[in-house]
Motif scaffolding. Structure first.
Motif, PDB file in Angstrom:
ATOM      1  N   GLU A  48      58.532  62.399 -29.311  1.00 35.75           N
ATOM      2  CA  GLU A  48      59.810  61.947 -29.844  1.00 35.75           C
ATOM      3  C   GLU A  48      60.605  61.258 -28.745  1.00 35.75           C
ATOM      4  N   GLU A  49      61.357  60.243 -29.152  1.00 37.86           N
ATOM      5  CA  GLU A  49      62.161  59.497 -28.184  1.00 37.86           C
ATOM      6  C   GLU A  49      63.174  60.409 -27.519  1.00 37.86           C
ATOM      7  N   GLY A  50      63.291  60.233 -26.210  1.00 37.96           N
ATOM      8  CA  GLY A  50      64.253  61.049 -25.472  1.00 37.96           C
ATOM      9  C   GLY A  50      63.679  62.355 -24.980  1.00 37.96           C
ATOM     10  N   THR A  51      62.384  62.611 -25.292  1.00 39.04           N
ATOM     11  CA  THR A  51      61.756  63.853 -24.834  1.00 39.04           C
ATOM     12  C   THR A  51      60.811  63.530 -23.694  1.00 39.04           C
ATOM     13  N   PRO A  52      61.200  63.804 -22.466  1.00 36.84           N
ATOM     14  CA  PRO A  52      60.332  63.500 -21.328  1.00 36.84           C
ATOM     15  C   PRO A  52      59.089  64.368 -21.324  1.00 36.84           C
ATOM     16  N   ALA A  53      57.987  63.781 -20.835  1.00 35.13           N
ATOM     17  CA  ALA A  53      56.701  64.504 -20.861  1.00 35.13           C
ATOM     18  C   ALA A  53      56.718  65.725 -19.979  1.00 35.13           C
ATOM     19  N   ASP A  54      57.541  65.730 -18.907  1.00 33.47           N
ATOM     20  CA  ASP A  54      57.493  66.851 -17.972  1.00 33.47           C
ATOM     21  C   ASP A  54      58.257  68.070 -18.486  1.00 33.47           C
ATOM     22  N   GLU A  55      58.809  68.009 -19.718  1.00 35.84           N
ATOM     23  CA  GLU A  55      59.490  69.167 -20.262  1.00 35.84           C
ATOM     24  C   GLU A  55      58.518  70.160 -20.885  1.00 35.84           C
ATOM     25  N   GLU A  56      57.245  69.805 -20.959  1.00 36.63           N
ATOM     26  CA  GLU A  56      56.271  70.704 -21.542  1.00 36.63           C
ATOM     27  C   GLU A  56      56.095  71.927 -20.651  1.00 36.63           C
ATOM     28  N   ASP A  57      55.794  73.048 -21.293  1.00 36.22           N
ATOM     29  CA  ASP A  57      55.637  74.308 -20.569  1.00 36.22           C
ATOM     30  C   ASP A  57      54.369  74.268 -19.727  1.00 36.22           C
ATOM     31  N   SER A  58      54.532  74.362 -18.402  1.00 33.08           N
ATOM     32  CA  SER A  58      53.374  74.305 -17.509  1.00 33.08           C
ATOM     33  C   SER A  58      52.521  75.553 -17.606  1.00 33.08           C
ATOM     34  N   MET A  59      53.056  76.622 -18.221  1.00 31.87           N
ATOM     35  CA  MET A  59      52.294  77.860 -18.354  1.00 31.87           C
ATOM     36  C   MET A  59      51.637  77.979 -19.723  1.00 31.87           C
ATOM     37  N   ASN A  60      51.537  76.878 -20.449  1.00 25.23           N
ATOM     38  CA  ASN A  60      50.921  76.933 -21.771  1.00 25.23           C
ATOM     39  C   ASN A  60      49.469  77.374 -21.650  1.00 25.23           C
ATOM     40  N   LEU A  61      49.137  78.474 -22.323  1.00 32.11           N
ATOM     41  CA  LEU A  61      47.791  79.029 -22.266  1.00 32.11           C
ATOM     42  C   LEU A  61      47.359  79.463 -23.664  1.00 32.11           C
ATOM     43  N   PRO A  62      46.067  79.401 -23.953  1.00 32.53           N
ATOM     44  CA  PRO A  62      45.598  79.902 -25.243  1.00 32.53           C
ATOM     45  C   PRO A  62      45.748  81.420 -25.311  1.00 32.53           C
ATOM     46  N   LEU A  63      46.367  81.911 -26.371  1.00 32.87           N
ATOM     47  CA  LEU A  63      46.560  83.353 -26.544  1.00 32.87           C
ATOM     48  C   LEU A  63      45.487  83.955 -27.440  1.00 32.87           C
ATOM     49  N   VAL A  64      44.919  83.130 -28.332  1.00 34.82           N
ATOM     50  CA  VAL A  64      43.823  83.580 -29.190  1.00 34.82           C
ATOM     51  C   VAL A  64      42.774  82.483 -29.230  1.00 34.82           C
ATOM     52  N   MET A  65      41.516  82.858 -28.994  1.00 34.25           N
ATOM     53  CA  MET A  65      40.414  81.916 -29.125  1.00 34.25           C
ATOM     54  C   MET A  65      39.289  82.584 -29.892  1.00 34.25           C
ATOM     55  N   ASP A  66      38.838  81.921 -30.955  1.00 33.85           N
ATOM     56  CA  ASP A  66      37.765  82.464 -31.800  1.00 33.85           C
ATOM     57  C   ASP A  66      38.108  83.861 -32.307  1.00 33.85           C
ATOM     58  N   GLY A  67      39.379  84.084 -32.648  1.00 35.16           N
ATOM     59  CA  GLY A  67      39.796  85.368 -33.204  1.00 35.16           C
ATOM     60  C   GLY A  67      39.962  86.478 -32.195  1.00 35.16           C
ATOM     61  N   VAL A  68      39.857  86.165 -30.907  1.00 37.47           N
ATOM     62  CA  VAL A  68      39.949  87.178 -29.849  1.00 37.47           C
ATOM     63  C   VAL A  68      41.204  86.938 -29.015  1.00 37.47           C
ATOM     64  N   ILE A  69      42.026  87.974 -28.840  1.00 39.09           N
ATOM     65  CA  ILE A  69      43.245  87.865 -28.045  1.00 39.09           C
ATOM     66  C   ILE A  69      42.888  87.756 -26.565  1.00 39.09           C
ATOM     67  N   GLN A  70      43.500  86.805 -25.884  1.00 33.04           N
ATOM     68  CA  GLN A  70      43.254  86.588 -24.453  1.00 33.04           C
ATOM     69  C   GLN A  70      44.279  87.405 -23.649  1.00 33.04           C
ATOM     70  N   GLU A  71      43.914  88.627 -23.337  1.00 32.07           N
ATOM     71  CA  GLU A  71      44.826  89.571 -22.690  1.00 32.07           C
ATOM     72  C   GLU A  71      45.345  89.051 -21.344  1.00 32.07           C
ATOM     73  N   ASP A  72      44.468  88.419 -20.561  1.00 32.75           N
ATOM     74  CA  ASP A  72      44.881  87.912 -19.247  1.00 32.75           C
ATOM     75  C   ASP A  72      45.972  86.863 -19.376  1.00 32.75           C
ATOM     76  N   HIS A  73      45.860  86.030 -20.397  1.00 31.71           N
ATOM     77  CA  HIS A  73      46.855  84.978 -20.599  1.00 31.71           C
ATOM     78  C   HIS A  73      48.192  85.573 -21.043  1.00 31.71           C
ATOM     79  N   LEU A  74      48.124  86.609 -21.853  1.00 32.47           N
ATOM     80  CA  LEU A  74      49.353  87.292 -22.272  1.00 32.47           C
ATOM     81  C   LEU A  74      50.090  87.863 -21.060  1.00 32.47           C
ATOM     82  N   LYS A  75      49.346  88.465 -20.148  1.00 31.83           N
ATOM     83  CA  LYS A  75      49.957  89.037 -18.952  1.00 31.83           C
ATOM     84  C   LYS A  75      50.606  87.963 -18.098  1.00 31.83           C
TER      85      LYS A  75
END
Length: 220
Positions: free
Chosen positions: A152-179
Motif C-alpha cells: 500500500e502507498e505510504g507503507t515503507p518496506a522496512d516496517e515489516e517485522d524482522s522477527m516474522n517466523l512460521p509458528l505452524v508448519m504442516d500442522g505442527v507448532i514450532q515451539e522454538d519460534h514461539l519462544k
C-alpha cells in the motif's frame, strides 16, 4: 616416475578437454543445470577420473564415450529448441507453489518440496513473510521465482517485522519460534481458536506479523 608423468599429462589434457566440451555444449550448461545436464556432467566427470586413475588403459576408451555424450547433449539441445513438447519432457515445466497468496500443498508434494525449502528460498529473495507473496513459481532448474504483493502507498518496506517466523508448519507448532517472539503454545492456540481455527492439524502454514496472522489451510 614415468607413471606419474603420464598421470600428470592425462590430468592436464582431460582438464582442458572437459573445459572445451562444456564450452561447446553451450553457456546454458554453466548457468542453469537441468536433470539431463546434471547426469551428463556426472558421467563425463566420472569418465575423466577413471582415465586418470588407470594410466595403462588406452585414453580412447574414455574419450569415445565423452564425445558421444557431448554429441547426444548437443543433439537434444537442438531438438528442444525446435519442440516445446520435447523441452517439457526433458527439462520439466514450472510449478506454481503459491497462487494468489495461497500455498498449493499438492504441488509441493508432487515436487517433493517442503516448507523448509520454501522458506530458505524466500529468504534468499529477501522475502520475510509468506503472506507478502502473490505468486511463487518453482522453475525446472530448482530456482524459485517470487512475485510479491503490491504494498500500500505510504507503507515503507522496512516496517515489516524482522522477527516474522512460521509458528505452524504442516500442522505442527514450532515451539522454538514461539519462544523467540516471547509467546507460548497456549497463547497461540487461544489466538487461533478466537479467529475460528480450532484444529491446528488442518493448518499447513501460520505466521504472525505485527499483530496479524497469516494462515494457509491444508488442501483437502
Amino acid at each position: 616416475m614415468e607413471e606419474y608423468v603420464l598421470i600428470i599429462a592425462r590430468t592436464l589434457f582431460l582438464y582442458f578437454l572437459i573445459l572445451m566440451i562444456f564450452r561447446v555444449m553451450g553457456k546454458r550448461e554453466i548457468g542453469e543445470l537441468s536433470v539431463l545436464d546434471l547426469v551428463v556432467f556426472i558421467m563425463i566427470a566420472e569418465m575423466a577420473v577413471m582415465a586418470i586413475e588407470n594410466p595403462k588403459d588406452p585414453l580412447i576408451h574414455s574419450l569415445l564415450p565423452m564425445f558421444l555424450l557431448m554429441g547426444i547433449q548437443i543433439l537434444l539441445a537442438f531438438v528442444s529448441l525446435k519442440s516445446q513438447r520435447f523441452r517439457v519432457l526433458i527439462d520439466g515445466k514450472p510449478t506454481v507453489i503459491i497462487n494468489n497468496g495461497k500455498i498449493d500443498e499438492e504441488a509441493m508434494k508432487k515436487q517433493r518440496y517442503n516448507f523448509d525449502d520454501l522458506l530458505v528460498q524466500l529468504r534468499e529473495k529477501n522475502v520475510k513473510n509468506v503472506a507478502d507473496v502473490e505468486f511463487a513459481i518453482l522453475e525446472p532448474s530448482g530456482k524459485l521465482s517470487v512475485f510479491e504483493k503490491k504494498k500500500e502507498e505510504g507503507t515503507p518496506a522496512d516496517e515489516e517485522d524482522s522477527m516474522n517466523l512460521p509458528l505452524v508448519m504442516d500442522g505442527v507448532i514450532q515451539e522454538d519460534h514461539l519462544k523467540r517472539i516471547g509467546k507460548t503454545n497456549l497463547w497461540l492456540r487461544q489466538q487461533l481458536r478466537a479467529i475460528g481455527y480450532k484444529d491446528l492439524h488442518k493448518i499447513s502454514y501460520c505466521s504472525y506479523d505485527n499483530g496479524v496472522f497469516f494462515i494457509d489451510l491444508i488442501d483437502e
